[in-house]
Design a protein around this motif. Sequence first.
Motif, PDB file in Angstrom:
ATOM      1  N   ASN A   4      78.373  39.773  75.885  1.00 47.83           N
ATOM      2  CA  ASN A   4      78.033  38.405  75.488  1.00 47.83           C
ATOM      3  C   ASN A   4      76.701  37.920  76.032  1.00 47.83           C
ATOM      4  N   THR A   5      76.084  38.671  76.948  1.00 51.42           N
ATOM      5  CA  THR A   5      74.789  38.273  77.494  1.00 51.42           C
ATOM      6  C   THR A   5      73.931  39.500  77.743  1.00 51.42           C
ATOM      7  N   PHE A   6      72.664  39.408  77.371  1.00 52.63           N
ATOM      8  CA  PHE A   6      71.690  40.450  77.704  1.00 52.63           C
ATOM      9  C   PHE A   6      70.489  39.780  78.339  1.00 52.63           C
ATOM     10  N   THR A   7      70.008  40.331  79.454  1.00 50.66           N
ATOM     11  CA  THR A   7      68.793  39.817  80.081  1.00 50.66           C
ATOM     12  C   THR A   7      67.892  40.971  80.503  1.00 50.66           C
ATOM     13  N   CYS A   8      66.617  40.695  80.494  1.00 51.28           N
ATOM     14  CA  CYS A   8      65.614  41.606  81.039  1.00 51.28           C
ATOM     15  C   CYS A   8      64.803  40.784  82.022  1.00 51.28           C
ATOM     16  N   ALA A   9      64.722  41.277  83.260  1.00 53.55           N
ATOM     17  CA  ALA A   9      63.980  40.564  84.300  1.00 53.55           C
ATOM     18  C   ALA A   9      62.890  41.467  84.852  1.00 53.55           C
ATOM     19  N   PHE A  10      61.763  40.864  85.173  1.00 54.72           N
ATOM     20  CA  PHE A  10      60.670  41.574  85.842  1.00 54.72           C
ATOM     21  C   PHE A  10      60.623  41.078  87.271  1.00 54.72           C
ATOM     22  N   GLN A  35      62.515  37.853  87.840  1.00 53.02           N
ATOM     23  CA  GLN A  35      62.248  36.714  86.953  1.00 53.02           C
ATOM     24  C   GLN A  35      62.572  37.111  85.522  1.00 53.02           C
ATOM     25  N   VAL A  36      63.449  36.347  84.879  1.00 51.24           N
ATOM     26  CA  VAL A  36      63.869  36.662  83.516  1.00 51.24           C
ATOM     27  C   VAL A  36      62.688  36.540  82.561  1.00 51.24           C
ATOM     28  N   VAL A  37      62.460  37.607  81.772  1.00 53.90           N
ATOM     29  CA  VAL A  37      61.371  37.605  80.789  1.00 53.90           C
ATOM     30  C   VAL A  37      61.912  37.622  79.359  1.00 53.90           C
TER      31      VAL A  37
END
Length: 109
Positions: free
Chosen positions: A50-56, A59-61
């Motif tokens: 239900n959720t996808f995130t990519c962080a650098f 910090q979420v990008v």
Amino acid sequence: MATPRPRIRLDRNEIAAGETIEVKTLVSHIMESGQRRDGDGNVIPRKIINTFTCAFEGQVVFSCDIEPAVSANPYFQFVVAPPRSGTLTFTWIDDDGTEITATEDVVVN
């Protein structure tokens, strides 16, 4: 059963300052909507990411909420402009709280 490692492809791992990189991700997941029935007529329980995130570097990008209509093995494609060398962290979260994570390093020259 172990979850297969997500597939992540960066168009390149080394970039010049100010450039963007294209990111492609694919994770193996059944994405059961909870609307189908099995052979005995019982509802197959919902089980989706239900959720996808990519962080650098924390910090979420890029992030998105995923709905039951998304097909199995969800694929995402987006661009990122890392300000410096670091690590991209990818996180997929399932209905039951299962977290699938992967990382890729990026070098900014």
